[in-house]
Scaffold this active site. Structure first.
Site, PDB file in Angstrom:
ATOM      1  CG  ASP A   1      -0.905   4.415   1.727  1.00  0.00           C
ATOM      2  OD1 ASP A   1      -0.738   3.435   2.452  1.00  0.00           O
ATOM      3  OD2 ASP A   1      -0.098   4.759   0.843  1.00  0.00           O
TER       4      ASP A   1
ATOM      5  CG  ASP B   1       0.137   2.038   6.541  1.00  0.00           C
ATOM      6  OD1 ASP B   1       0.250   3.259   6.690  1.00  0.00           O
ATOM      7  OD2 ASP B   1       0.923   1.363   5.846  1.00  0.00           O
TER       8      ASP B   1
HETATM    9  C1  RNT Z   1       4.213   1.972   2.745  1.00  0.00           C
HETATM   10  C2  RNT Z   1       3.933   0.985   3.836  1.00  0.00           C
HETATM   11  C3  RNT Z   1       4.337   1.408   5.216  1.00  0.00           C
HETATM   12  C4  RNT Z   1       4.051   2.868   5.499  1.00  0.00           C
HETATM   13  C5  RNT Z   1       4.287   3.278   6.930  1.00  0.00           C
HETATM   14  C6  RNT Z   1       4.269   4.765   7.095  1.00  0.00           C
HETATM   15  O1  RNT Z   1       3.746   1.566   1.536  1.00  0.00           O
HETATM   16  O2  RNT Z   1       2.591   0.647   3.815  1.00  0.00           O
HETATM   17  O3  RNT Z   1       3.760   0.579   6.143  1.00  0.00           O
HETATM   18  O4  RNT Z   1       2.766   3.212   5.129  1.00  0.00           O
HETATM   19  O5  RNT Z   1       5.430   2.721   7.407  1.00  0.00           O
HETATM   20 ZN    ZN Z   2       1.831  -0.528   5.415  1.00  0.00          ZN
END
Ligand code: RNT
Ligand code: ZN
Length: 422
Positions: free
Chosen positions: A299, A329
C-alpha cells in the site's frame, strides 16, 4: 509556473507527437474520461467514524506513520478531499468504506447500518459532482480478531459479516440510484492464517457459500456493480489467504462479477498489467486497485513506475478504458496525507496520458512484420518525448496548479489547516 512557457512547451510537444502520428488534443480528451476513484481512507489511515467506544479490534489492515493532520471528523475528511480535487485535473469519484458513515456520534453496529448513515455523503457527492464507490468493512473489528470473517467457522461471526455485506450492497445500490450512476461495490476480506493451515478446503467452501448468500439479492447494474478482491498474502495471513486469486477469478467468472486486481496483492515478479488482457476475455468489466507494492507492503503511494505504466498501456491497447474501473488503494501516514493523495492521482493520470500518446498502430505493425528492433527502439524513444508538457497543459486548461506549483499549495494547506488539527 508561467502560462506562456507552458503553452510554448505544449505547442512543441504537440508537433513532436504529431510527427509520430499522435494527436495530443485527442489524448487529453481520452484522459478526461479516465475517472479515478479516490479512496477516502488515505486521509485518516483507515480509521473511519465509528464512535471511539466501538472497540476497534485488530485484524486485517495496518497503517504506519504519525504525520500530523490526520482527518478526525467527516467535515475534515471532506475538506481534505475537496482540497485534493482542487489540485488534480478532471472529474473523479470518491470511494467510501462502510466505517465512514455519518453516524452522528451514535454507536451503530455494522450489521445495523442503513442508507440514512450515508445520505450526507450522497448530498456532498451531488454538490461536488462526484460518483461514489463503496466497500464493506470486514476488518478492524473484534469479530475479525481471529483472522476470519465471511469464511469463518464461527457461525455467529459469519452471520454478522454476511448481514454487514448484504446491507452494504443495499446501501450501495441506493446510492447508485440516487446519483443515477453505478456504484462499484468491492468486497475484500482479510481471511487467512499466519501459519500453515490444515483445512483450507472448508474455509474456501464457506466463503463461497457466504458470497452466494450475499449475492442472492439482485440489484440493477445501472446502480450497482459487484466486485471481489483477491490477495496473495497479508500481515497475519502469510501462509494462506482464503480469497486467493484462483478463488475469486473462478467465482467472478462463474457468477459474472467484477474481479478486483490490486497490484500490491501479487508476487513482486507478477504484473497486473499482464493479467488484464486475459481476464477481459472472460469478464465484461474489472476493477483495479492501483497501489505500489514495496517488499511485503502492498500500500505505498502510487508513483509513475513501470508497473502502473504497463497497466495503463494494456488497458489502452486493449481498447478497454470503458471496461476497467480505476481506484486508488494505498495508505501512508508518514508524509503529508493530502500530498500523498495528489501525487498518486497525478502519477496514475500521467501513466494513462503516456499510454494515450503511444503510436500503438505503428508499433503493432512493426511487431507483425517482425521488425522487433524497431519496436524496441521506438518504445525507448517514447520515454524521452515531452509527455510532461502535455500533462502540464492539461492542468493549465483544467485550472489546477501546474507542475511543482501543487507542492506549494500542499505546504500552504498544511500550515493553514492540517497543523491546526488537534
Ligand atoms: C487490503 C485491500 C483492500 C483495502 C481497502 C481498505 O489489502 O487492498 O482493498 O486496502 O479495502
Ligand atoms: Zn485493495
Amino acid at each position: 509556473m508561467n502560462k506562456e512557457l507552458i503553452e510554448k512547451a505544449y505547442s512543441i510537444a504537440k508537433e513532436q507527437y504529431a510527427n509520430l502520428g499522435i494527436d495530443t488534443e485527442k489524448a487529453i480528451e481520452q484522459l478526461k474520461k479516465v475517472k479515478i476513484s479516490l479512496h477516502c481512507w488515505q486521509a485518516d489511515d483507515v480509521g473511519g467514524f465509528e464512535t471511539p467506544d466501538a472497540a476497534l479490534g485488530g485484524g486485517g489492515i495496518q497503517v504506519t506513520g504519525n504525520y500530523p493532520g490526520k482527518a478526525k471528523t467527516i467535515a475534515q475528511l471532506r475538506q481534505d478531499i475537496e482540497k485534493v480535487l482542487s489540485l488534480v485535473p478532471g472529474r473523479q469519484r470518491i470511494n467510501l468504506h462502510a466505517i465512514y458513515g455519518d453516524f452522528q456520534n451514535e454507536r451503530v453496529e455494522r450489521d445495523q447500518i442503513e442508507i440514512n448513515h450515508f445520505q450526507s455523503w450522497i448530498n456532498w457527492a451531488k454538490k461536488n459532482n462526484l460518483g461514489i464507490d463503496f466497500n464493506p468493512t470486514c476488518f478492524s473489528h473484534p469479530y475479525a480478531d481471529d483472522g476470519f470473517t465471511l469464511s469463518s467457522k464461527n457461525e455467529t461471526h459469519r452471520r454478522f459479516w454476511i448481514e454487514h455485506v448484504k446491507r452494504c450492497r443495499k446501501i450501495a445500490a441506493e446510492i447508485g440510484k440516487q446519483l443515477n450512476n453505478s456504484v462499484v461495490h468491492n468486497i475484500w476480506i482479510p481471511d487467512g492464517s499466519k501459519d500453515t493451515p490444515v483445512d483450507r478446503f472448508t474455509h474456501r467452501t464457506i466463503l463461497r457459500q457466504s458470497l452466494d448468500e450475499i449475492f442472492a439479492v439482485e440489484y440493477p447494474k445501472e446502480f450497482l456493480k459487484d466486485s471481489v478482491e483477491c490477495k496473495l498474502f497479508g500481515i497475519g495471513s502469510e501462509s494462506m489467504v482464503v480469497g486467493s486469486h484462483e478463488f475469486y477469478m473462478g467465482y467472478a467468472i462463474k457468477n459474472n462479477k467484477l474481479l478486483c486486481l490490486d497490484n500490491g496483492h501479487f508476487h513482486p515478479t507478477e504484473q497486473v498489467g499482464d493479467k488484464i488482457s486475459s481476464i477481459l476475455q472472460y469478464l465484461d468489466e474489472i476493477l483495479l486497485h492501483v497501489s505500489r507494492g514495496v517488499r511485503w507492503d502492498s500500500d505505498h503511494v502510487v508513483t509513475f513506475n513501470d508497473e502502473i505504466l504497463l497497466i495503463a498501456q494494456e488497458i489502452v491497447r486493449a481498447g478497454a478504458v470503458n471496461r476497467v474501473h480505476i481506484a486508488l488503494d494505498y495508505f501512508d501516514g508518514s508524509i503529508n496525507r493530502i500530498g500523498a493523495y495528489v501525487t498518486g492521482v497525478r502519477a496514475a493520470q500521467l501513466a494513462f496520458l503516456y499510454a494515450f500518446l503511444e503510436p500503438t498502430d505503428t508499433l503493432k505493425k512493426m511487431e507483425e512484420e517482425n521488425r522487433n528492433f524497431e519496436r524496441l527502439a521506438l518504445l525507448e524513444l517514447l520515454k524521452t518525448k515531452p509527455f510532461g508538457a502535455v500533462y502540464d497543459y492539461y492542468c493549465l486548461a483544467g485550472n489546477v496548479p501546474v507542475g511543482e506549483d501543487y507542492i506549494a499549495e500542499i505546504k500552504k494547506y498544511e500550515t493553514e489547516v492540517l497543523t491546526n488539527r488537534k
